[in-house]
Each structure stands twice: as structure tokens, then as C-alpha cells.
Scaffold this active site. Structure first.
Site, PDB file in Angstrom:
ATOM      1  N   HIS A 166       0.841  -1.192   0.000  1.00 46.37           N
ATOM      2  CA  HIS A 166       0.000   0.000   0.000  1.00 46.37           C
ATOM      3  C   HIS A 166       0.876   1.242   0.000  1.00 46.37           C
ATOM      4  O   HIS A 166       2.083   1.189   0.264  1.00 46.37           O
ATOM      5  CB  HIS A 166      -0.981   0.011   1.188  1.00 46.37           C
ATOM      6  CG  HIS A 166      -0.344   0.149   2.537  1.00 46.37           C
ATOM      7  ND1 HIS A 166      -1.063   0.431   3.685  1.00 46.37           N
ATOM      8  CD2 HIS A 166       0.941   0.037   2.956  1.00 46.37           C
ATOM      9  CE1 HIS A 166      -0.265   0.484   4.729  1.00 46.37           C
ATOM     10  NE2 HIS A 166       0.954   0.242   4.321  1.00 46.37           N
ATOM     11  N   CYS A 185       6.003   6.311   4.262  1.00 48.60           N
ATOM     12  CA  CYS A 185       4.867   5.537   3.742  1.00 48.60           C
ATOM     13  C   CYS A 185       4.194   6.214   2.553  1.00 48.60           C
ATOM     14  O   CYS A 185       3.343   5.609   1.899  1.00 48.60           O
ATOM     15  CB  CYS A 185       3.837   5.318   4.851  1.00 48.60           C
ATOM     16  SG  CYS A 185       4.463   4.321   6.219  1.00 48.60           S
ATOM     17  N   HIS A 191       4.921   0.194  -0.300  1.00 48.23           N
ATOM     18  CA  HIS A 191       5.690  -0.788   0.474  1.00 48.23           C
ATOM     19  C   HIS A 191       4.719  -1.869   0.917  1.00 48.23           C
ATOM     20  O   HIS A 191       3.496  -1.714   0.832  1.00 48.23           O
ATOM     21  CB  HIS A 191       6.356  -0.131   1.686  1.00 48.23           C
ATOM     22  CG  HIS A 191       5.378   0.472   2.644  1.00 48.23           C
ATOM     23  ND1 HIS A 191       4.761   1.690   2.414  1.00 48.23           N
ATOM     24  CD2 HIS A 191       4.875   0.003   3.818  1.00 48.23           C
ATOM     25  CE1 HIS A 191       3.936   1.955   3.404  1.00 48.23           C
ATOM     26  NE2 HIS A 191       3.972   0.945   4.269  1.00 48.23           N
ATOM     27  N   HIS A 193       3.385  -5.378   3.484  1.00 47.33           N
ATOM     28  CA  HIS A 193       3.258  -5.968   4.821  1.00 47.33           C
ATOM     29  C   HIS A 193       2.710  -7.384   4.703  1.00 47.33           C
ATOM     30  O   HIS A 193       1.981  -7.708   3.754  1.00 47.33           O
ATOM     31  CB  HIS A 193       2.286  -5.170   5.701  1.00 47.33           C
ATOM     32  CG  HIS A 193       2.711  -3.773   5.990  1.00 47.33           C
ATOM     33  ND1 HIS A 193       3.707  -3.457   6.877  1.00 47.33           N
ATOM     34  CD2 HIS A 193       2.256  -2.588   5.488  1.00 47.33           C
ATOM     35  CE1 HIS A 193       3.850  -2.147   6.930  1.00 47.33           C
ATOM     36  NE2 HIS A 193       2.989  -1.594   6.095  1.00 47.33           N
ATOM     37  N   ASP A 231      -5.068 -10.460  -1.030  1.00 47.48           N
ATOM     38  CA  ASP A 231      -3.753 -11.089  -0.995  1.00 47.48           C
ATOM     39  C   ASP A 231      -2.967 -10.799  -2.277  1.00 47.48           C
ATOM     40  O   ASP A 231      -3.490 -10.906  -3.391  1.00 47.48           O
ATOM     41  CB  ASP A 231      -3.907 -12.602  -0.806  1.00 47.48           C
ATOM     42  CG  ASP A 231      -2.592 -13.279  -0.446  1.00 47.48           C
ATOM     43  OD1 ASP A 231      -1.769 -12.647   0.244  1.00 47.48           O
ATOM     44  OD2 ASP A 231      -2.389 -14.433  -0.851  1.00 47.48           O
ATOM     45  N   HIS A 232      -1.692 -10.430  -2.093  1.00 45.76           N
ATOM     46  CA  HIS A 232      -0.782 -10.137  -3.202  1.00 45.76           C
ATOM     47  C   HIS A 232      -1.340  -9.056  -4.130  1.00 45.76           C
ATOM     48  O   HIS A 232      -1.316  -9.185  -5.357  1.00 45.76           O
ATOM     49  CB  HIS A 232      -0.424 -11.405  -3.981  1.00 45.76           C
ATOM     50  CG  HIS A 232       0.537 -12.290  -3.246  1.00 45.76           C
ATOM     51  ND1 HIS A 232       0.167 -13.093  -2.196  1.00 45.76           N
ATOM     52  CD2 HIS A 232       1.881 -12.479  -3.413  1.00 45.76           C
ATOM     53  CE1 HIS A 232       1.223 -13.747  -1.743  1.00 45.76           C
ATOM     54  NE2 HIS A 232       2.280 -13.388  -2.449  1.00 45.76           N
ATOM     55  N   GLU A 278      -0.454  -5.043  11.306  1.00 43.84           N
ATOM     56  CA  GLU A 278       0.280  -4.659  10.106  1.00 43.84           C
ATOM     57  C   GLU A 278       1.751  -5.061  10.206  1.00 43.84           C
ATOM     58  O   GLU A 278       2.391  -5.426   9.215  1.00 43.84           O
ATOM     59  CB  GLU A 278       0.148  -3.144   9.926  1.00 43.84           C
ATOM     60  CG  GLU A 278       0.776  -2.582   8.693  1.00 43.84           C
ATOM     61  CD  GLU A 278       0.526  -1.089   8.590  1.00 43.84           C
ATOM     62  OE1 GLU A 278      -0.412  -0.700   7.868  1.00 43.84           O
ATOM     63  OE2 GLU A 278       1.262  -0.316   9.237  1.00 43.84           O
TER      64      GLU A 278
END
Length: 306
Positions: A166, A185, A191, A193, A231-232, A278
């Protein structure tokens, strides 16, 4: 002249909550005699396979009271003895379906030894001996139940995870303005998580199945509505909601709660809380319902930090 009162020695009389952890290994099987073999298999999946399967259970007992003259709520040796006498000594290395009469399903009053049913019976057996305020029972690291003493209701939590990237930036602001708010960020390429998601539901324990809701159905909902679409992904670009909403941990948790609330109700439970971790240092929690049955959120947290 007003006489100054000296503080109580050793904290005597001051309130405190203490916790005690205990472990036991046991097996169980989900099988109801009024159902056919096919119906049991369809309803309980692999959990219906004979002769059953086992878990390493972890029990967290929270107790409250005023400190005595020795600076203790309770003598921990006595706490340990009560838990061993009433719970672990009777359940360790046992087949739960046969360990206690509450789980004898050959009669109409018995129920299956699910995590939520088991923690309720443990409360019933321990509460005459200890001033319990909350119990948490882990069946495995990703599945646990909380019980606060209500005759029927319990809380069931499942844990899952997804990996996503994100970028924290408000589209109406310049890059410099975003960096002033979000720091690193806000960098343009984002980046990632590895997110942990705890989904907690509340509901009445079924008197026969011992379940708050169909666990397999709950896991499917979370997989279909959270894990699969998130996801991904690069959340800002791949999840439409975050095209205009900054995907902070707080907003992701809120969005997950919004997606799950109605579907969870459709399987017979109430979505209670979403906790999104996170990183090891950052997490956000969202309560999806107001405190029910005179329970404050903190009542559950007394067992969460052990």
C-alpha cells in the site's frame, strides 16, 4: 487537625486482575448420532472422521479481586491446584467426548466438545473455586474462544493472513504534503506488509452442535471476502475502495468489518471485532458492534496479553 491516613501496606484492598495459563492435550470428534454418516461428513468435514483428532489446548484464566495483606489477589499455588483439580487433571490426554457428561451426545442434552462449548463448561466447573472474570481457550494458534460467563453467548476468533502493498497518500494533496503527514509511507511506489487478521464473532452456543456458528462457513467467508481479494495486491490500485480512501491499518480494518458484518449475520453470528496487525509494532482494532450484555471491550483484553 486532619489526620493523614497512611496508604495500605502491600497494596491491601486495591483491585487487580491476574491471569494464569494452563495447558492440556486432548482429542475430540464431531459426530451426532441423529445424523447419517453422510450428513455428519457434510456438516463437520474431516472433524467427523473416526477416531477423532487432537489438539494442544492452552487455557488462560483471568481472575479479579482486591489484594490481600500479602499483596496478592490469590495465592497462585491455590490457583494452580484448582485448575489442575477441576480442569487439566480431568482432560489431559483424554477423549473429550467421553471425559465429561456434558459432551455425551448419546442423550438429548449432550453437545459436541467444540472450543466454545468446552470453554463454557470449564467456566462452570472453575467458577465455584476461583473469582473468574474471563476465560480464553486456544484450540490452535489461529482458533480460540472467549467466555465471560453469560449462560449461552461466547466469542469465537479465527486468525488468517494476507500479503499486500500500500501507499499512504491522500490524492488531493501534493507529494510534499503527503510526505509531511505519512513520512516514508507516502513514497510513490509503496511498500508491503504481511498482515495478520483476527476475526471475532459473537453468538449463542448451539445446545447440540456446541457451535456459535458453522466454523467452515466462517472460514470460507473470510477467505472469499478478505484473503482472496486482498492477498498479493497493491491495495491502492487493485481494491476499488482504496482508490479514494487511504489504506491505513485503521481503514483496512474498518473495510474488512464492513465487508463481513452482514455475511456473518447470515450464518447465525454477529461480527464483534476485527484486529489487523500490520507489523510486530502496529495493529488496529475495530469493534463492529456496541458492547453487548454489559460487556466492555476491555473484558476480553484481560486474557489477550498473556
Amino acid at each position: 487537625m486532619t489526620e493523614m491516613k497512611s496508604p495500605p501496606r502491600h497494596g491491601q484492598g486495591r483491585g487487580c486482575v491476574i491471569t494464569r495459563r494452563a495447558c492440556f492435550s486432548a482429542s475430540h470428534r464431531y459426530w451426532l448420532p441423529e445424523l447419517s454418516a453422510d450428513d455428519n461428513a457434510a456438516r463437520f468435514g474431516p472433524c467427523a472422521i473416526a477416531p477423532g483428532h487432537g489438539h494442544n489446548y492452552e487455557l488462560i484464566v483471568s481472575m479479579a479481586g482486591g489484594l490481600d495483606a500479602d499483596g496478592m489477589v490469590l495465592n497462585l499455588s491455590e490457583v494452580k491446584h484448582a485448575i489442575r483439580q477441576e480442569v487439566t487433571g480431568q482432560l489431559d490426554f483424554r477423549f473429550l467426548n467421553e471425559a465429561w457428561p456434558e459432551f455425551d451426545v448419546s442423550g438429548p442434552s449432550g453437545c459436541l466438545p467444540t472450543t466454545e462449548a468446552l470453554v463454557r463448561v470449564i467456566w462452570q466447573r472453575l467458577s465455584p473455586h476461583l473469582p473468574i472474570t474471563a476465560l480464553r481457550l486456544y484450540e490452535q494458534p489461529g482458533l480460540w474462544a472467549d467466555y465471560l460467563g453469560h449462560p449461552m453467548d461466547a466469542f469465537l476468533t479465527i486468525r488468517t493472513h494476507f500479503a499486500a502493498a500500500h501507499r499512504l497518500a491522500r490524492p488531493e494533496l501534493s507529494q510534499e504534503e503527503n510526505e509531511a503527514i505519512y513520512g516514508k509511507c507516502a513514497r510513490p511506489h509503496g511498500h508491503g506488509h504481511n498482515y495478520l487478521v483476527d476475526v471475532t464473532v459473537r453468538g449463542a452456543i448451539d445446545p447440540r452442535t456446541g457451535m456459535v456458528c458453522d466454523l467452515s462457513a466462517l472460514q470460507r467467508l473470510v477467505d472469499d471476502l478478505v484473503v482472496e481479494p486482498f492477498d498479493h495486491t497493491f491495495l491502492n490500485k487493485d481494491v476499488a475502495f482504496f482508490a479514494e480512501c487511504v489504506p491505513t491499518a485503521e481503514n483496512i480494518a474498518l473495510h474488512i468489518a464492513d465487508r463481513l458484518s452482514t455475511p456473518v449475520k447470515a450464518i447465525g453470528a454477529h461480527l464483534h471485532k476485527i484486529r489487523l496487525q500490520e507489523s510486530p509494532n502496529n495493529a488496529a482494532e475495530v469493534y463492529a458492534e456496541t458492547p453487548q450484555l454489559d460487556r466492555m471491550p476491555a473484558a476480553l483484553e484481560s486474557v489477550a496479553a498473556v
